[in-house]
Every structure is written in C-alpha cells, then in structure tokens.
Design a protein around this motif. Structure first.
Motif, PDB file in Angstrom:
ATOM      1  N   ALA A 160     -10.920 -11.293  -0.423  1.00 53.07           N
ATOM      2  CA  ALA A 160     -10.633 -12.753  -0.642  1.00 53.07           C
ATOM      3  C   ALA A 160      -9.609 -13.605   0.114  1.00 53.07           C
ATOM      4  O   ALA A 160      -9.650 -14.680  -0.249  1.00 53.07           O
ATOM      5  CB  ALA A 160     -10.187 -12.841  -2.174  1.00 53.07           C
ATOM      6  N   GLY A 161      -9.035 -12.887   1.252  1.00 49.23           N
ATOM      7  CA  GLY A 161      -8.331 -13.698   2.161  1.00 49.23           C
ATOM      8  C   GLY A 161      -6.906 -13.482   1.848  1.00 49.23           C
ATOM      9  O   GLY A 161      -6.132 -14.274   2.256  1.00 49.23           O
ATOM     10  N   HIS A 162      -6.375 -13.016   0.839  1.00 52.12           N
ATOM     11  CA  HIS A 162      -5.054 -12.945   0.491  1.00 52.12           C
ATOM     12  C   HIS A 162      -4.337 -11.926   1.446  1.00 52.12           C
ATOM     13  O   HIS A 162      -4.960 -10.895   2.111  1.00 52.12           O
ATOM     14  CB  HIS A 162      -4.827 -12.204  -0.972  1.00 52.12           C
ATOM     15  N   GLU A 163      -3.025 -12.436   1.942  1.00 53.90           N
ATOM     16  CA  GLU A 163      -2.242 -11.397   2.660  1.00 53.90           C
ATOM     17  C   GLU A 163      -1.519 -10.542   1.782  1.00 53.90           C
ATOM     18  O   GLU A 163      -0.591 -10.540   1.234  1.00 53.90           O
ATOM     19  CB  GLU A 163      -1.280 -12.378   3.432  1.00 53.90           C
ATOM     20  N   VAL A 164      -2.036  -9.048   2.100  1.00 54.97           N
ATOM     21  CA  VAL A 164      -1.322  -8.211   1.428  1.00 54.97           C
ATOM     22  C   VAL A 164      -0.215  -7.450   2.455  1.00 54.97           C
ATOM     23  O   VAL A 164      -0.467  -7.196   3.373  1.00 54.97           O
ATOM     24  CB  VAL A 164      -2.507  -6.816   1.310  1.00 54.97           C
ATOM     25  N   VAL A 165       0.947  -7.755   2.064  1.00 54.76           N
ATOM     26  CA  VAL A 165       2.172  -7.575   2.825  1.00 54.76           C
ATOM     27  C   VAL A 165       2.560  -6.064   3.126  1.00 54.76           C
ATOM     28  O   VAL A 165       3.111  -5.660   3.773  1.00 54.76           O
ATOM     29  CB  VAL A 165       3.207  -8.542   2.600  1.00 54.76           C
ATOM     30  N   ALA A 166       2.092  -5.479   1.978  1.00 55.47           N
ATOM     31  CA  ALA A 166       2.381  -3.971   1.813  1.00 55.47           C
ATOM     32  C   ALA A 166       1.903  -3.400   0.742  1.00 55.47           C
ATOM     33  O   ALA A 166       1.379  -4.074  -0.189  1.00 55.47           O
ATOM     34  CB  ALA A 166       3.939  -3.588   1.736  1.00 55.47           C
ATOM     35  N   ALA A 167       1.345  -2.000   0.712  1.00 57.29           N
ATOM     36  CA  ALA A 167       0.829  -1.104  -0.129  1.00 57.29           C
ATOM     37  C   ALA A 167       1.819  -0.023  -0.632  1.00 57.29           C
ATOM     38  O   ALA A 167       2.181   0.830   0.316  1.00 57.29           O
ATOM     39  CB  ALA A 167      -0.577  -0.662   0.229  1.00 57.29           C
ATOM     40  N   TYR A 168       2.284  -0.025  -1.985  1.00 49.93           N
ATOM     41  CA  TYR A 168       3.044   0.938  -2.629  1.00 49.93           C
ATOM     42  C   TYR A 168       2.059   1.992  -3.177  1.00 49.93           C
ATOM     43  O   TYR A 168       1.111   1.630  -4.066  1.00 49.93           O
ATOM     44  CB  TYR A 168       3.945   0.268  -3.585  1.00 49.93           C
ATOM     45  N   CYS A 169       2.423   3.221  -2.986  1.00 54.72           N
ATOM     46  CA  CYS A 169       1.649   4.089  -3.579  1.00 54.72           C
ATOM     47  C   CYS A 169       2.324   5.514  -3.753  1.00 54.72           C
ATOM     48  O   CYS A 169       3.585   5.424  -3.230  1.00 54.72           O
ATOM     49  CB  CYS A 169       0.293   4.791  -2.827  1.00 54.72           C
ATOM     50  N   GLN A 170       1.911   6.524  -4.616  1.00 55.68           N
ATOM     51  CA  GLN A 170       2.607   7.680  -4.710  1.00 55.68           C
ATOM     52  C   GLN A 170       2.549   8.563  -3.517  1.00 55.68           C
ATOM     53  O   GLN A 170       1.802   8.365  -2.516  1.00 55.68           O
ATOM     54  CB  GLN A 170       1.846   8.603  -5.864  1.00 55.68           C
ATOM     55  N   PRO A 171       3.807   9.342  -3.193  1.00 55.84           N
ATOM     56  CA  PRO A 171       3.720  10.023  -1.816  1.00 55.84           C
ATOM     57  C   PRO A 171       2.755  11.104  -1.875  1.00 55.84           C
ATOM     58  O   PRO A 171       2.115  11.478  -2.896  1.00 55.84           O
ATOM     59  CB  PRO A 171       5.106  10.796  -2.059  1.00 55.84           C
ATOM     60  N   PRO A 172       2.443  11.558  -0.514  1.00 55.99           N
ATOM     61  CA  PRO A 172       1.558  12.501  -0.480  1.00 55.99           C
ATOM     62  C   PRO A 172       1.980  13.985  -1.087  1.00 55.99           C
ATOM     63  O   PRO A 172       3.361  14.027  -1.206  1.00 55.99           O
ATOM     64  CB  PRO A 172       1.567  12.900   1.019  1.00 55.99           C
ATOM     65  N   ARG A 173       1.020  14.727  -1.710  1.00 56.35           N
ATOM     66  CA  ARG A 173       1.595  15.862  -2.419  1.00 56.35           C
ATOM     67  C   ARG A 173       0.455  16.913  -1.991  1.00 56.35           C
ATOM     68  O   ARG A 173      -0.557  16.955  -1.689  1.00 56.35           O
ATOM     69  CB  ARG A 173       1.417  15.708  -4.002  1.00 56.35           C
ATOM     70  N   PRO A 174       1.053  18.114  -2.268  1.00 55.39           N
ATOM     71  CA  PRO A 174       0.232  19.373  -1.961  1.00 55.39           C
ATOM     72  C   PRO A 174      -0.909  19.245  -2.695  1.00 55.39           C
ATOM     73  O   PRO A 174      -0.905  19.225  -4.035  1.00 55.39           O
ATOM     74  CB  PRO A 174       1.135  20.485  -2.090  1.00 55.39           C
ATOM     75  N   ALA A 175      -2.064  19.915  -2.170  1.00 56.20           N
ATOM     76  CA  ALA A 175      -3.315  19.772  -2.838  1.00 56.20           C
ATOM     77  C   ALA A 175      -4.202  20.879  -2.067  1.00 56.20           C
ATOM     78  O   ALA A 175      -3.879  21.350  -1.021  1.00 56.20           O
ATOM     79  CB  ALA A 175      -3.997  18.380  -2.941  1.00 56.20           C
ATOM     80  N   GLY A 176      -5.393  21.355  -2.997  1.00 53.06           N
ATOM     81  CA  GLY A 176      -6.063  22.392  -2.479  1.00 53.06           C
ATOM     82  C   GLY A 176      -5.458  23.829  -2.449  1.00 53.06           C
ATOM     83  O   GLY A 176      -4.442  24.049  -2.593  1.00 53.06           O
ATOM     84  N   ARG A 177      -6.513  24.722  -1.854  1.00 52.29           N
ATOM     85  CA  ARG A 177      -5.858  26.021  -1.689  1.00 52.29           C
ATOM     86  C   ARG A 177      -4.752  25.979  -0.802  1.00 52.29           C
ATOM     87  O   ARG A 177      -3.942  27.038  -1.013  1.00 52.29           O
ATOM     88  CB  ARG A 177      -7.145  26.979  -1.503  1.00 52.29           C
TER      89      ARG A 177
END
Length: 300
Positions: A22-39
């Motif tokens: 839509a043309g908005h300026e996303v200045v940063a993305a906050y998310c959960q830190p990487p975490r251990p997953a899988g075998r």
C-alpha cells in the motif's frame, strides 16, 4: 505513513505485505527472537523476521521491551503508528505512547470474545461457528482497547491452519482499508468477554471419555500444530482429521472396527487422516497395514 510493524508468526505476514504494497514506509519490524526448533535444535527465525529481511526492512528482536534503552531505540524510529499482529510480547506504556498515533492491533477474534494468546484454537474448541478479525486501538489491558473495525468469518468444519490463513488475509485487507479510510473507535462491550489462554502441552492428548463432537473439535483446533494425539503400544499417533459418528456401543477408547473407529463418551470418532512419529500423513488403512491395532483394543 511511517509505521513500525510488530509481529512474529505466519499469521502476521499478510499484514506486513499489505502495508508495504500500500506504499507505507515500514521503518522496522519487531518480532520474537530466533529460537531452537526441530530435531537439531537449530535456531529458527520467525516468519515475520524472514519476510522482513526479504523486503529489506530492519529487523529488531529484543527479548523484552521493558528496559529504558530498548524503549529509547523504539522512540528513535519517530513512527507515526505501530501495527501489531500476534507479536508475542506485552507492550509497556512507554511503547504504546511512542508512535504519534499510538498502536493498533490485528486480533484474530470477534472481541471481546477470546482476548489473549490463542483465540483461533479456543474458538474452535469452544464450538464457535463464527469468528473473525477485530482491528483495535491498543491500551494497557489485554486486548481491551476500543475497536476500529470488525469482520466475521464462518469457521465451521475448518481446522486451525485454515482459519488462521483466512483470518490473516482478512485482517490484512481490513488494516489497509482502515488506514485509507479511518473510522472512529468504539468501546468494547463488557458482556461476552472471554479469555483465550495459551495452549497447554497436555491439551493435545485425546480424552476418549469426552463426546465425539468435542474430540473432533480438538482435532481441528490442533491441526497443524501441535496435533491432537493418542497413544497405542507405547507410540504416539497424531489424529489429523476425523469425522463424528452418532451410534457406538463400545467403551470409551475402544477400537470398534478395522477402520480404526473409536468409541467416545458419546458417539464415536472415525479417523480420516493419521500420522506416526517421523512419518508423513496417511489414511487409517495405510497405518494399520504396518501398525496393527485390532478391533477391541482399548486406547488409553
């Protein structure tokens, strides 16, 4: 508009995509830190982390937003608005107040029903026929802020994965539509508020003493993860898809036939798709050819 996006799982990705398109300026993305997953327990980035990197958006993954330094970094982005979608961290007051227009949330339920962490699973487990998305302005409460928009979705006969995908796309459309044509906020009604608590590990185990309708809802609520399961011969079997039968004369947990139908507290469950540990999904017939479960077996 300068927007901070805050989300973690795949549910949030359509909203991030929609803001960029839509043309908005996303200045940063906050998310959960990487975490251990899988075998191998290798660290895995969230779906939003991966998508933001693909889009060339700065990713921030703090473990908390409560320390002064992290809050100062957030304010330093000088955002007009923060958009939150299944982020996974509580936003303290200094974060809520930092963007000029505050923070809005794309929530996967028809608030005030199913406030909290697991609204999709709780709606299915609760037997709701209709769910939806509420776009709300955030306050310090748990999903208690005033509502900006609401749209419904028929969730009958759908599993959690299907509902999540449909609500994610619905929420993304609602988000950009509201940003183009803002409407006044309306207080949430007091009546009808319920809390969608996190899914506990033990909830995915099937209790055959329950009515078959409840077991079938459990199967849909936990598909694709964590997967409803039962145990036989010391092995855990996931039940991925099932149908309900109304007449059964067996003891709850009793295997009734060569199709792996199982008696419940009321009615019975006819499995349609199952999965052994480390194997792909299969029909009950395919399972029984290599893993016999004779008629009359009592499943715990």
């Amino acid at each position: 508009m300068r927007i901070i996006f805050m989300g973690s799982p795949a549910f949030a990705v359509p909203s991030l995509n929609a803001l960029v398109e839509a043309g908005h300026e996303v200045v940063a993305a906050y998310c959960q830190p990487p975490r251990p997953a899988g075998r191998g327990k290798t660290e895995r980035k969230t779906a939003v982390h991966e998508r933001a990197e693909q889009l060339g958006i700065e990713v921030r993954a703090p473990r908390t937003l409560r320390d002064d330094e992290e809050q100062a970094r957030f304010r330093g982005l000088d955002a007009d608005l923060a958009v939150v979608a299944a982020y996974g961290l509580i936003l303290p007051k200094p974060i809520l107040e930092a963007p000029k227009a505050g923070c809005i949330n794309v929530h996967a339920s028809l608030l005030p029903r199913w406030r909290g962490a697991a609204p999709i699973q709780r709606a299915i487990l609760g037997g709701d026929e209709i769910s939806g998305v509420t776009l709300m302005r955030m306050d310090e409460g748990l999903d208690t802020g005033p509502m900006l928009a609401r749209q419904t979705l028929d969730i009958r006969h759908k599993n959690a994965g299907q509902v999540s995908e449909e609500l994610a796309n619905l929420g993304a459309r609602m988000l950009v539509d509201w940003l183009d044509n803002p409407t006044p906020a309306k207080p949430q009604p007091i009546a009808g508020a319920t809390y969608a608590s996190k899914i506990g590990k033990g909830e995915a185990r099937i209790d055959w003493s329950k009515p078959a309708e409840e077991v079938e809802r459990q199967v849909r609520a936990f598909d694709p993860v964590p997967g409803a399961w039962f145990e036989v011969g010391g092995e855990r079997i996931k039940l991925l898809e099932a149908a309900v039968g109304s007449d059964a004369s067996g003891t709850p947990g009793e295997v009734l036939d060569e199709c792996l139908s199982v008696a419940c507290g009321r009615g019975y469950i006819r499995p349609l798709k199952v999965q052994r540990a480390g194997r792909g999904a299969m029909t009950p017939g395919e399972l029984l050819r290599g893993f016999p479960i004779p008629k009359g077996t009592i499943l715990p």
